[in-house]
Design a protein around this motif. Structure first.
Motif, PDB file in Angstrom:
ATOM      1  N   LEU A  36      -8.878   2.090 -14.891  1.00 46.38           N
ATOM      2  CA  LEU A  36      -9.065   2.288 -13.458  1.00 46.38           C
ATOM      3  C   LEU A  36      -7.768   2.001 -12.708  1.00 46.38           C
ATOM      4  O   LEU A  36      -7.196   0.914 -12.826  1.00 46.38           O
ATOM      5  N   ILE A  37      -7.305   2.995 -11.957  1.00 41.06           N
ATOM      6  CA  ILE A  37      -6.164   2.831 -11.054  1.00 41.06           C
ATOM      7  C   ILE A  37      -6.725   2.816  -9.641  1.00 41.06           C
ATOM      8  O   ILE A  37      -7.389   3.764  -9.217  1.00 41.06           O
ATOM      9  N   GLY A  38      -6.499   1.725  -8.925  1.00 37.99           N
ATOM     10  CA  GLY A  38      -6.998   1.607  -7.565  1.00 37.99           C
ATOM     11  C   GLY A  38      -5.879   1.763  -6.549  1.00 37.99           C
ATOM     12  O   GLY A  38      -4.768   1.260  -6.762  1.00 37.99           O
ATOM     13  N   VAL A  39      -6.174   2.461  -5.461  1.00 40.22           N
ATOM     14  CA  VAL A  39      -5.216   2.619  -4.366  1.00 40.22           C
ATOM     15  C   VAL A  39      -5.886   2.117  -3.096  1.00 40.22           C
ATOM     16  O   VAL A  39      -6.916   2.646  -2.671  1.00 40.22           O
ATOM     17  N   ALA A  40      -5.329   1.077  -2.487  1.00 42.58           N
ATOM     18  CA  ALA A  40      -5.897   0.488  -1.272  1.00 42.58           C
ATOM     19  C   ALA A  40      -4.820  -0.319  -0.571  1.00 42.58           C
ATOM     20  O   ALA A  40      -3.750  -0.577  -1.124  1.00 42.58           O
ATOM     21  N   SER A  41      -5.122  -0.763   0.652  1.00 44.45           N
ATOM     22  CA  SER A  41      -4.131  -1.491   1.436  1.00 44.45           C
ATOM     23  C   SER A  41      -4.330  -3.004   1.393  1.00 44.45           C
ATOM     24  O   SER A  41      -3.502  -3.743   1.922  1.00 44.45           O
ATOM     25  N   ARG A  42      -5.438  -3.477   0.791  1.00 46.03           N
ATOM     26  CA  ARG A  42      -5.722  -4.911   0.745  1.00 46.03           C
ATOM     27  C   ARG A  42      -5.681  -5.408  -0.691  1.00 46.03           C
ATOM     28  O   ARG A  42      -6.569  -5.110  -1.488  1.00 46.03           O
ATOM     29  N   PRO A  43      -4.649  -6.196  -1.050  1.00 47.54           N
ATOM     30  CA  PRO A  43      -4.500  -6.655  -2.434  1.00 47.54           C
ATOM     31  C   PRO A  43      -5.717  -7.422  -2.959  1.00 47.54           C
ATOM     32  O   PRO A  43      -6.029  -7.364  -4.147  1.00 47.54           O
ATOM     33  N   GLY A  44      -6.409  -8.152  -2.069  1.00 50.14           N
ATOM     34  CA  GLY A  44      -7.548  -8.948  -2.521  1.00 50.14           C
ATOM     35  C   GLY A  44      -8.872  -8.223  -2.469  1.00 50.14           C
ATOM     36  O   GLY A  44      -9.931  -8.836  -2.687  1.00 50.14           O
ATOM     37  N   SER A  45      -8.864  -6.934  -2.202  1.00 50.94           N
ATOM     38  CA  SER A  45     -10.102  -6.176  -2.091  1.00 50.94           C
ATOM     39  C   SER A  45     -10.791  -6.015  -3.446  1.00 50.94           C
ATOM     40  O   SER A  45     -10.174  -6.172  -4.500  1.00 50.94           O
ATOM     41  N   THR A  46     -12.071  -5.682  -3.391  1.00 48.74           N
ATOM     42  CA  THR A  46     -12.847  -5.508  -4.620  1.00 48.74           C
ATOM     43  C   THR A  46     -12.234  -4.455  -5.526  1.00 48.74           C
ATOM     44  O   THR A  46     -12.106  -4.652  -6.741  1.00 48.74           O
ATOM     45  N   LEU A  47     -11.841  -3.329  -4.945  1.00 52.02           N
ATOM     46  CA  LEU A  47     -11.272  -2.249  -5.748  1.00 52.02           C
ATOM     47  C   LEU A  47     -10.028  -2.701  -6.493  1.00 52.02           C
ATOM     48  O   LEU A  47      -9.904  -2.488  -7.707  1.00 52.02           O
ATOM     49  N   LEU A  48      -9.098  -3.327  -5.791  1.00 49.99           N
ATOM     50  CA  LEU A  48      -7.840  -3.698  -6.432  1.00 49.99           C
ATOM     51  C   LEU A  48      -7.996  -4.874  -7.380  1.00 49.99           C
ATOM     52  O   LEU A  48      -7.269  -4.988  -8.375  1.00 49.99           O
ATOM     53  N   ARG A  49      -8.954  -5.757  -7.111  1.00 52.51           N
ATOM     54  CA  ARG A  49      -9.210  -6.857  -8.054  1.00 52.51           C
ATOM     55  C   ARG A  49      -9.807  -6.346  -9.363  1.00 52.51           C
ATOM     56  O   ARG A  49      -9.539  -6.881 -10.435  1.00 52.51           O
ATOM     57  N   GLN A  50     -10.603  -5.289  -9.276  1.00 48.50           N
ATOM     58  CA  GLN A  50     -11.241  -4.740 -10.471  1.00 48.50           C
ATOM     59  C   GLN A  50     -10.333  -3.765 -11.230  1.00 48.50           C
ATOM     60  O   GLN A  50     -10.550  -3.505 -12.415  1.00 48.50           O
ATOM     61  N   ALA A  51      -9.328  -3.243 -10.568  1.00 55.34           N
ATOM     62  CA  ALA A  51      -8.496  -2.190 -11.159  1.00 55.34           C
ATOM     63  C   ALA A  51      -7.600  -2.721 -12.270  1.00 55.34           C
ATOM     64  O   ALA A  51      -7.136  -3.859 -12.240  1.00 55.34           O
ATOM     65  N   ASP A  52      -7.373  -1.870 -13.260  1.00 57.31           N
ATOM     66  CA  ASP A  52      -6.401  -2.196 -14.313  1.00 57.31           C
ATOM     67  C   ASP A  52      -4.982  -2.096 -13.756  1.00 57.31           C
ATOM     68  O   ASP A  52      -4.099  -2.838 -14.175  1.00 57.31           O
ATOM     69  N   VAL A  53      -4.780  -1.165 -12.844  1.00 57.58           N
ATOM     70  CA  VAL A  53      -3.500  -1.033 -12.146  1.00 57.58           C
ATOM     71  C   VAL A  53      -3.800  -0.909 -10.661  1.00 57.58           C
ATOM     72  O   VAL A  53      -4.578  -0.048 -10.252  1.00 57.58           O
ATOM     73  N   ALA A  54      -3.197  -1.793  -9.869  1.00 55.08           N
ATOM     74  CA  ALA A  54      -3.422  -1.791  -8.426  1.00 55.08           C
ATOM     75  C   ALA A  54      -2.190  -1.240  -7.715  1.00 55.08           C
ATOM     76  O   ALA A  54      -1.087  -1.771  -7.866  1.00 55.08           O
ATOM     77  N   LEU A  55      -2.385  -0.154  -6.971  1.00 53.54           N
ATOM     78  CA  LEU A  55      -1.319   0.416  -6.161  1.00 53.54           C
ATOM     79  C   LEU A  55      -1.618   0.061  -4.706  1.00 53.54           C
ATOM     80  O   LEU A  55      -2.571   0.577  -4.118  1.00 53.54           O
ATOM     81  N   VAL A  56      -0.819  -0.835  -4.163  1.00 54.61           N
ATOM     82  CA  VAL A  56      -1.089  -1.375  -2.834  1.00 54.61           C
ATOM     83  C   VAL A  56      -0.310  -0.599  -1.786  1.00 54.61           C
ATOM     84  O   VAL A  56       0.924  -0.464  -1.859  1.00 54.61           O
ATOM     85  N   LEU A  57      -1.031  -0.077  -0.796  1.00 55.38           N
ATOM     86  CA  LEU A  57      -0.375   0.585   0.328  1.00 55.38           C
ATOM     87  C   LEU A  57       0.209  -0.486   1.247  1.00 55.38           C
ATOM     88  O   LEU A  57      -0.456  -1.482   1.546  1.00 55.38           O
ATOM     89  N   PRO A  58       1.433  -0.320   1.709  1.00 56.55           N
ATOM     90  CA  PRO A  58       2.043  -1.339   2.573  1.00 56.55           C
ATOM     91  C   PRO A  58       1.348  -1.409   3.929  1.00 56.55           C
ATOM     92  O   PRO A  58       0.709  -0.457   4.377  1.00 56.55           O
ATOM     93  N   ALA A  59       1.482  -2.559   4.558  1.00 54.59           N
ATOM     94  CA  ALA A  59       0.917  -2.744   5.898  1.00 54.59           C
ATOM     95  C   ALA A  59       1.736  -1.919   6.888  1.00 54.59           C
ATOM     96  O   ALA A  59       2.891  -2.225   7.165  1.00 54.59           O
ATOM     97  N   ALA A  60       1.128  -0.871   7.387  1.00 54.07           N
ATOM     98  CA  ALA A  60       1.812   0.026   8.326  1.00 54.07           C
ATOM     99  C   ALA A  60       0.810   0.444   9.383  1.00 54.07           C
ATOM    100  O   ALA A  60      -0.345   0.739   9.065  1.00 54.07           O
ATOM    101  N   PRO A  61       1.199   0.459  10.642  1.00 62.23           N
ATOM    102  CA  PRO A  61       0.254   0.820  11.704  1.00 62.23           C
ATOM    103  C   PRO A  61      -0.193   2.273  11.609  1.00 62.23           C
ATOM    104  O   PRO A  61       0.586   3.151  11.241  1.00 62.23           O
ATOM    105  N   GLU A  62      -1.462   2.504  11.943  1.00 60.15           N
ATOM    106  CA  GLU A  62      -1.949   3.875  12.031  1.00 60.15           C
ATOM    107  C   GLU A  62      -1.292   4.547  13.232  1.00 60.15           C
ATOM    108  O   GLU A  62      -0.988   3.912  14.242  1.00 60.15           O
ATOM    109  N   ALA A  63      -1.081   5.854  13.130  1.00 59.46           N
ATOM    110  CA  ALA A  63      -0.362   6.570  14.180  1.00 59.46           C
ATOM    111  C   ALA A  63      -1.190   6.779  15.431  1.00 59.46           C
ATOM    112  O   ALA A  63      -0.652   7.188  16.469  1.00 59.46           O
TER     113      ALA A  63
END
Length: 314
Positions: free
Chosen positions: A118-145
């Protein structure tokens, strides 16, 4: 109108800054994600809900068209039977800005139960998806346009760019060529641009021998409808070509001549495996309407400029 332009520029620059942050933040996890996909025997199963789902479908299409087998599975449908599409040979690429999208729960659980990478892509490192993922791809903190942080804009742009980066990294590793690309893009403008001469040429060629009387050569020119005929030597090699220009130049006593006396020797030719786009450029530059496709001096087919135009090569 200036207000509209100001808004547009603000949105684009905001998203551009998000992409810069994403590029700067990429690390070993990206390389591990690529290795995980390369090691999979099956497909990349992409999933996401809402806007992430729309982005996921585009990522799926990009992967599939560049040599990485992929399919999109809607997370809600997955909970109602489509989990059967996700096998132990696959790798899952799951997208969620928050990492807490409830509709993803069953899909995530399925990958954990059956040991599906499982490769997870999300903006919160501690989220359920990224905690469960074998590889976590974290989106940087950036304001929405949008300016108030509620409309997915910068986040979806970063996710899309990350998917493109994965696809291109995989493509380059697999040494994916334009010919491979054309296999998945036979239609439309891309397919036309990558078409080869062999795909468009006619194999029923107008050909006569060097000793053929011009009375017979004229019949061949008329019957085949290309306005030309190739002239071959005794070994079958293309020795020349007879065009309407050659006919005009030899009008005096034309019917008493043989093909070799009228032909233009060593005509312009092209290889069957050359791009049809290159053939069109050669015909336009030389102000001619036909090219013989030749391999080892042997004529393989004939390509007319109209064949290129009909195929959408312009």
């Amino acid at each position: 109108m200036s207000d509209y332009l100001d808004t547009a520029r603000r949105v684009i620059l905001t998203e551009a800054r998000g992409l810069t942050l994403l590029a700067d933040d990429l690390g070993d996890s990206f390389a591990r994600a690529v290795d995980l996909i390369l090691a999979a025997r099956g497909r990349v199963v992409v999933s996401g809900m809402g806007k992430s789902g729309h982005v996921g479908r585009k990522i799926t299409a990009t992967l599939a068209s560049t040599g990485t087998p992929a399919q999109f599975v809607h997370p809600a449908e997955a909970s109602h039977g489509d989990l059967g599409m996700v096998t132990q040979a696959d790798v899952a690429l799951v997208l969620s800005n928050s990492g807490e999208t409830p509709e993803l729960a069953d899909l995530i659980a399925h990958t954990r139960r059956f040991g599906i990478p499982l490769i997870g892509v999300a903006s919160r490192p501690g989220s359920t998806l990224l905690r469960q993922a074998d590889v976590a791809l974290v989106l940087p903190a950036a304001p929405e346009a949008c300016g108030n942080g509620i409309v997915p804009t910068t986040s979806t742009t970063m996710t899309l760019a990350l998917g493109d980066a994965l696809a291109v990294a995989l493509m380059e590793h697999r040494q994916f060529t334009p010919e491979h690309f054309r296999t998945f893009h036979p239609g439309g403008k891309l397919g036309a641009r990558l078409a080869k001469v062999d795909d468009l040429m006619h194999r029923d060629m107008p050909l006569v021998g060097e000793d053929t009387p011009m009375t017979e050569a004229l019949l061949v020119i008329s019957q085949k409808g290309y306005g030309v005929t190739g002239v071959t030597d005794r070994a079958g090699h293309l020795a020349g070509i007879i065009t309407d220009g050659d006919l005009r130049r030899h009008m005096d006593g034309l019917l008493d001549r043989r093909a070799a006396e009228v032909m233009t020797p060593a005509p312009r030719v092209i290889a069957p495996d050359a791009l049809a786009e290159a053939a069109l450029a050669q015909m336009q530059d030389s102000k001619i309407t036909c090219l013989f496709a030749v391999a080892d001096d042997m004529p393989q087919g004939i390509l007319h400029i109209h064949d290129c135009l009909r195929a959408g090569i312009v």
